[in-house]
Design an enzyme around this catalytic site. Structure first.
Site: not given
Ligand code: NAD
Length: 417
Positions: A106, A218
Site C-alpha cells: 500500500k 456511503g
Molecule cells: P468514495 O470517496 O468514493 O466514497 C466514500 C463515501 O463515504 C462518500 O459517499 C462519503 O460521503 C461517505 N462518507 C465519508 N465520511 C462519512 C461519514 N462520516 N459517514 C458516512 N459516510 C461518509 O470512496 P470509495 O472508493 O467508495 O471507498 C469506500 C470504502 O471502500 C473505503 O473504505 C475504501 O478503502 C473501500 N474500498 C474501495 C475500493 C474501490 O475500488 N473504490 C476497493 C476496496 C475497498
C-alpha cells in the site's frame, strides 16, 4: 480515518488468531507480522504560489511470496506508516483469498487533495513516482488508486515511470483511464464483487435478493454502484443510504438513479424528496436484511453492533468493524462477510487489467465481468469451506484461508540467503 496504530493492531490480532487455528510455524508468523520493506520519502514540491512544500510519501511492501506486491495509493492528510502497513497486510490476505498471483502493498502521501490544485497534485504524483520508481514495476510492485486518487493520477504515474525507464509501461499501475489501457468494468468492480458475495450468502441463507431490504452507508464509488447494481439487476429494495452529511430512509425503497441525481445537484443525499432524513447511526441500526458499510473504517463499534438489526453485514469498506464490534456481532449471530472477501472485486479487476496490459489485449465488459464472477464465487465458497471446517465465522475462515496460502508459498520458497 482511525488511528493507524489501532488499525494495525486489529490486523495483527486477526493474523494471530488465524495462526493459532492452523498451528502456524512461529517463524512464519513473525515474517507475516512485519512488512518486508517500508519506504518513506520526502517530496519537495513547487506549489502554485512559488513556495516549496515538502510532503511525506510512503510505500509499504508487506509480502510477495505469492507474486508481485499489489496495492493502492491514498492521498490523505493523516496517512501514516502504521495505517499504510495495516492496509498493505490486508492486501496480502485479500489477494490470497481470491487467489490472485499477487502479494500485498500500500502507498500513501500525507496531503490534502481538497486544498490542492490539479497542477500541484500532478507535481506531487510525479515526484512521489520518481522517488519510488526503483522499487515498483510490472513484475515487482503494481500500485493502483485508493482514497482520493483516481485514473488521472494513475496516468501521471505511467508517464513518469515510462519516461524514467525509457520504456512505455502502462502495466506498472492499474485503475488507468480506459483510453490508456484501463479495463472496462474496473470502476464498479468492487461493488459488483460485493454484490456477488451478498448474493452467494443470500443463497446460502435461502433469502432471495429480490425485494430484500438493504441499507448502505456511503454513497461514493462503492456504495452508489452497489445500490445501482442491487436495484437494477436484482430487484432489491434499497431502503436507506447515507453520506458524510447524513442519510435517508424509505421503507418502500429508494431509486438510486434519482438519489445520485439529487446528490450531484445538492452535494448530498440528505433532503431527497420522498424519504425521511436519518443520521448515519440510525442507518447502521435500521431493521434490514443486509447492511453494507461502504464508507469509513471503525464505524461498527461495540455500541452500534449491539443495536444492528440485520441478517448480515457485507463489508464494502476496508475495516468498518472494530474488534469489539465484531465480537458482539458474532455473539448475536449476525453474519459478517469480511472486507478481505467482500471488497476483493476491485483488486480482482485490477489484476484483469494487468493481464490485459501484459498481453496488449482489451477484453469486453462481459469477459471481464464473467471472470470477476468466477473469482468471487470461488473465493466465497473457499471461505465458507474453511469456516465450516474450523467452525468459525467467515472473517476467521477468510484469514485462515489466506494465511495458509501465503505460509505455504513462503515454506516452498524457503528462506534465503
Ligand atoms: P468514495 O470517496 O468514493 O466514497 C466514500 C463515501 O463515504 C462518500 O459517499 C462519503 O460521503 C461517505 N462518507 C465519508 N465520511 C462519512 C461519514 N462520516 N459517514 C458516512 N459516510 C461518509 O470512496 P470509495 O472508493 O467508495 O471507498 C469506500 C470504502 O471502500 C473505503 O473504505 C475504501 O478503502 C473501500 N474500498 C474501495 C475500493 C474501490 O475500488 N473504490 C476497493 C476496496 C475497498
Amino acid at each position: 480515518m482511525s488511528s493507524g496504530r489501532d488499525f494495525l493492531n486489529k490486523v495483527l490480532s486477526s493474523l494471530k488468531e488465524a495462526a493459532e487455528y492452523i498451528n502456524l510455524d512461529p517463524g512464519i508468523h513473525e515474517v507475516l507480522s512485519r512488512p518486508k520493506r517500508v519506504a518513506i520519502v520526502s517530496l519537495p514540491v513547487k506549489m502554485d504560489d512559488g513556495s516549496i512544500k515538502v510532503f511525506t510519501g510512503i510505500r509499504v511492501q508487506h509480502n510477495n511470496a505469492r507474486g508481485p506486491y499489489k496495492g493502492g495509493i491514498r492521498y490523505y492528510p493523516t496517512v501514516d506508516v502504521d495505517e499504510v502497513t495495516a492496509l498493505a497486510m490486508l492486501m496480502t490476505y485479500k489477494c490470497a483469498v481470491v487467489d490472485l498471483p499477487y502479494g500485498g502493498a500500500k502507498g500513501g502521501v500525507a496531503c490534502n487533495p481538497k486544498e490542492m490544485s490539479r497542477n500541484e497534485l500532478e507535481r506531487v504524483t510525479r515526484r512521489y513516482t520518481a522517488m519510488i520508481y526503483e522499487i515498483i514495476g510490472p513484475y515487482v510492485d503494481i500500485p493502483g488508486p485508493d482514497v482520493y486518487t483516481d485514473a488521472q493520477i494513475m496516468a501521471w504515474i505511467v508517464d513518469t515511470y515510462s519516461q524514467i525507464r525509457g520504456v512505455f509501461t502502462p502495466e506498472v499501475v492499474t485503475g488507468k483511464p480506459i483510453s490508456l489501457y484501463g479495463s472496462l468494468g474496473r470502476s464498479d468492480a468492487t461493488s459488483r464483487g460485493a454484490v456477488i458475495a451478498m448474493r452467494e450468502l443470500a443463497k446460502a441463507l435461502n433469502k432471495p435478493l429480490k425485494d430484500a431490504k438493504i441499507a448502505i452507508q456511503g454513497f461514493g464509488n462503492v456504495g452508489y454502484n452497489a445500490a445501482r447494481i442491487l436495484y437494477d439487476e436484482y430487484g432489491a429494495k434499497i431502503i436507506a443510504v447515507s453520506d458524510s452529511k447524513g442519510g435517508i430512509y424509505n421503507e418502500n425503497g429508494l431509486n438510486p438513479h434519482a438519489v445520485i441525481e439529487h446528490k450531484n445537484k445538492t452535494g448530498t443525499v440528505v433532503g431527497f424528496n420522498g424519504a425521511e432524513n436519518i443520521t448515519n447511526e440510525e442507518l447502521l441500526t435500521i431493521p434490514c436484511d443486509f447492511l453494507m458499510p461502504s464508507a469509513l473504517e471503525n464505524v461498527i463499534t461495540k455500541e452500534i453492533a449491539e443495536k444492528i438489526n440485520a441478517l448480515a453485514v457485507v463489508e464494502g469498506a476496508n475495516g468498518p468493524t472494530t474488534a469489539e464490534g465484531d465480537r458482539v456481532l458474532k455473539e448475536r449471530g449476525i453474519i459478517v462477510v469480511p472486507d478481505i472477501l467482500a471488497n476483493a472485486g476491485g483488486v480482482t479487476v485490477s489484476y484483469l487489467e494487468w493481464v490485459q496490459n501484459l498481453k496488449r489485449e482489451s477484453w469486453s465488459l462481459e469477459e471481464v465481468n464473467s471472470r470477476l464472477e468466477a473469482k468471487m464465487v470461488k473465493g466465497f465458497n473457499s471461505v465458507m469451506e474453511k469456516s465450516r471446517k474450523y467452525e468459525v465465522a467467515m472473517r476467521q475462515g477468510a484469514m485462515i484461508l489466506a494465511v495458509e496460502r501465503v505460509a505455504e508459498a513462503i515454506s516452498y520458497l524457503g528462506i534465503w540467503p
